[in-house]
Design a protein around this motif. Structure first.
Motif, PDB file in Angstrom:
ATOM      1  N   ARG A 108       0.826  -1.206   0.000  1.00  0.00           N
ATOM      2  CA  ARG A 108       0.000   0.000   0.000  1.00  0.00           C
ATOM      3  C   ARG A 108       0.856   1.250   0.000  1.00  0.00           C
ATOM      4  NH1 ARG A 108      -3.735   0.136   4.957  1.00  0.00           N
ATOM      5  NH2 ARG A 108      -3.904   2.277   4.172  1.00  0.00           N
ATOM      6  N   SER A 143      -1.988   4.743  -4.365  1.00  0.00           N
ATOM      7  CA  SER A 143      -2.816   3.576  -4.689  1.00  0.00           C
ATOM      8  C   SER A 143      -4.056   3.522  -3.799  1.00  0.00           C
ATOM      9  CB  SER A 143      -1.995   2.296  -4.551  1.00  0.00           C
ATOM     10  OG  SER A 143      -1.552   2.125  -3.208  1.00  0.00           O
ATOM     11  N   ASP A 144      -3.907   3.928  -2.523  1.00  0.00           N
ATOM     12  CA  ASP A 144      -5.073   3.988  -1.636  1.00  0.00           C
ATOM     13  C   ASP A 144      -6.121   4.953  -2.190  1.00  0.00           C
ATOM     14  OD1 ASP A 144      -3.787   2.234  -0.016  1.00  0.00           O
ATOM     15  OD2 ASP A 144      -3.475   3.614   1.666  1.00  0.00           O
ATOM     16  N   ASP A 179      -6.562   5.888  -5.323  1.00  0.00           N
ATOM     17  CA  ASP A 179      -7.176   5.329  -6.539  1.00  0.00           C
ATOM     18  C   ASP A 179      -8.234   4.286  -6.197  1.00  0.00           C
ATOM     19  OD1 ASP A 179      -5.566   6.928  -8.096  1.00  0.00           O
ATOM     20  OD2 ASP A 179      -4.016   5.393  -8.380  1.00  0.00           O
TER      21      ASP A 179
END
Length: 478
Positions: free
Chosen positions: A253, A257-258, A260
Motif C-alpha cells: 500500500r 494507490s489507496d 485510486d
C-alpha cells in the motif's frame, strides 16, 4: 451489543375508527323523539417526526411493530366517541422513508419535519348525522374504517457538510476528535470505527459538521467489509476528504494507490462524482511518513487535488486544513439553490379519475376497485337491510351501476367490491329497491308519512319495477 442501526423495516398500523351509534331519543310522551346516535371517533395516525436528539434507529430494530390507538364508538344522546391518540415516532435527522419496493416516500431533513406513515381510520357516522328530510329516522349507523397498514423501510443518511473517507486506521477518527469535540473510540487496529461519528467545527465565521465514515476497502461498493453499509452516509455530504495513511505497515500500500482504490469504490457506488475533493496526508509525525508525504504530494497536486500534510496526534497542519474545509463548505452552500431539503413524494390522482374501476375477470366476475366503494363497503353493517340499501344508493350515485352496465353486466352476474383477499361478493340486481320492507323506498320512512292503502303500495312498487326494466332494456352497453 448493537448500538447503532441505520436501516430497519418498520410495520406500522394506524388506529381504526369507532363505530357510529344508532339510537333514538326516548322521552315520556315522545315515542319517536328522533335519532340521537353519535359519531365514532377517528383512529390515531402513525407519524414520523425528526428529532435531533435521536441518532440511531435502534429502538425500531428491537420493536419493529408499532400501532396507534383506535377511536371509541359513538353513544346515544348525540355523544361522539373519543378520537384515538396519534403515535409519534421520533427519527434521526436525514431519515429516508421507502416502501418495500424501494420507492422513496419521504426524505426527512430538519428538526420537527413530519411524515404520516399510516392514516387513522374514519369514525362511522351515527344515525343522527345520517338523518335528512327524506330519511328522518335512520335505523342504522356506519361502521368505523380500519386504520391504515404499511410496511416501510427507514434508512438513515447522515446529514453533514464534510465526510472523511479512507482505509481503516488511516486516522479519520483521530482527525475528527482534534478538529471538533467529538470523542470517537480510537485504537490501533482496523475497523475500530463501527458507526459514523459526527463533529461540529468552527473556522472563523463558518460552522460546519464533519462525519467520520467507517473505513473502506477494495470491494466495499459490492458489500465487502463495512463500506457498503455506511457509504450511504457520504451521499448528503458536500465535501469529501481523502484521509491517506503515510505510515502504513503494509508493503503493498501507498497513499496514491489507496486514493485510486477509494475513488474507484466511490465511483462504483455512484452519485458522488461532482463533490469537491481534498486530500489529507496523515501521520507525518512518523519520520518515514513525512518523507513519503513529501514524495507523493507533487503527484497528487498534479492531479488537481488540494493537499494538506498533517499529524492528528501532534496537531500539525490542522488550522490550515480547518479553514480550507470551511472555504469549500461556504462555496458549496452558496451554490446550492434556496429550497427546502425535506422531500415528501405526493402522487396525486388524475383529473379524470372517476374514483373507481370496473373490470371483468376470466371467471365472469365483475370486480369494482376504488377508495370510496371499498371504504363504503367496510362501513356497512350487512346484517341491517336499511344499511345495505343506503350502500346501494351511494354506489348508484357514484356511477358504479352505470359502469357495470357499460361493462356488460346483467342481472344475476357476480360483482365483487374490493381486493381478492377481502372482497364483498353479491349477485347484481340493477335498480332494485333495497332496504327493509317496512321502510318502503330507500331514503323514506313511512312512520313519518300518512299510511297508503295496500293496493296503492302494490301499484307503486309495480310501477317502479316496470321503470327499472324499461331503463335496462333501453341501455346499450359499449
Amino acid at each position: 451489543m448493537t448500538t447503532f442501526v441505520d436501516r430497519v423495516e418498520l410495520h406500522v398500523a394506524a388506529g381504526s375508527g369507532g363505530h357510529g351509534c344508532a339510537s333514538v331519543h326516548r322521552e315520556k310522551f315522545k315515542p319517536l323523539g328522533g335519532p340521537d346516535g353519535g359519531n365514532g371517533g377517528r383512529g390515531g395516525d402513525v407519524i414520523l417526526v425528526v428529532d435531533q436528539a435521536v441518532t440511531t434507529l435502534l429502538d425500531y430494530h428491537h420493536s419493529p411493530h408499532r400501532k396507534a390507538t383506535s377511536g371509541r364508538p359513538g353513544e346515544g344522546g348525540n355523544r361522539s366517541g373519543k378520537d384515538g391518540q396519534d403515535l409519534i415516532l421520533p427519527v434521526p435527522d436525514g431519515t429516508v422513508v421507502q416502501d418495500k419496493d424501494g420507492n422513496v416516500l419521504a426524505d426527512l431533513v430538519g428538526q420537527g419535519t413530519t411524515y404520516v406513515a399510516a392514516e387513522g381510520g374514519r369514525g362511522g357516522l351515527g344515525n343522527a348525522a345520517l338523518s335528512s328530510a327524506r330519511r328522518k329516522a335512520p335505523g342504522f349507523a356506519l361502521l368505523g374504517v380500519p386504520g391504515g397498514l404499511q410496511d416501510i423501510v427507514l434508512e438513515l443518511k447522515t446529514v453533514a457538510d464534510v465526510a472523511l473517507v479512507g482505509y481503516p486506521s488511516a486516522g479519520k477518527s483521530s482527525l475528527i476528535s482534534v478538529l471538533s469535540a467529538a470523542k470517537p473510540k480510537i485504537a490501533d487496529y482496523p475497523f475500530t470505527t463501527l458507526v459514523p461519528n459526527l463533529g461540529v467545527v468552527t473556522a472563523g465565521s463558518t460552522v460546519y459538521t464533519i462525519a467520520d465514515v467507517p473505513g473502506l476497502i477494495p470491494g466495499a461498493s459490492q458489500g465487502k467489509g463495512l463500506g457498503l453499509e455506511f457509504l450511504r452516509h457520504v451521499e448528503r455530504c458536500e465535501v469529501l476528504v481523502h484521509v491517506l495513511d503515510t505510515a502504513t505497515l503494509e508493503s503493498d500500500r501507498d497513499p496514491v494507490s489507496d486514493l485510486d482504490i477509494i475513488e474507484q469504490e466511490l465511483s462504483q457506488y455512484g452519485g458522488l462524482g461532482n463533490r469537491p475533493r481534498l486530500v489529507v496526508l496523515n501521520k507525518i509525525d512518523v519520520p518515514d511518513g513525512k518523507d513519503l508525504a513529501e514524495m507523493v504530494r507533487p503527484d497528487l497536486e498534479a492531479r488537481g487535488y488540494q493537499v494538506f500534510a498533517i499529524s492528528a496526534v501532534a496537531h500539525t497542519g490542522l488550522k490550515e486544513l480547518s479553514f480550507a474545509l470551511a472555504d469549500l463548505v461556504a462555496k458549496s452552500r452558496a451554490a446550492k439553490p434556496a429550497e427546502e431539503a425535506t422531500r415528501i413524494v405526493i402522487r396525486p390522482k388524475a383529473v379524470d379519475d372517476a374514483g373507481f374501476t370496473v373490470a371483468k375477470e376470466e371467471d365472469g366476475l365483475y370486480r369494482v376497485r376504488g377508495e370510496k366503494p371499498e371504504r363504503w363497503v367496510r362501513q356497512t353493517d350487512f346484517s341491517n337491510d336499511e344499511a345495505v340499501g343506503y350502500l346501494a344508493d351511494r354506489l348508484s350515485r357514484l356511477g358504479v351501476e352505470t359502469s357495470l352496465m357499460k361493462a356488460g353486466a346483467r342481472s344475476g352476474d357476480g360483482v365483487a367490491i374490493g381486493p381478492e383477499e377481502n372482497a364483498v361478493v353479491f349477485d347484481w340486481e340493477p335498480t332494485v329497491m333495497a332496504g327493509a320492507e317496512m321502510l318502503g323506498r330507500r331514503g323514506e320512512d313511512h312512520r313519518f308519512e300518512p299510511p297508503r292503502p295496500a293496493e296503492q303500495r302494490r301499484r307503486d312498487k309495480q310501477a317502479e319495477r316496470d321503470e327499472a326494466d324499461e331503463a335496462f332494456d333501453d341501455f346499450k352497453p359499449f
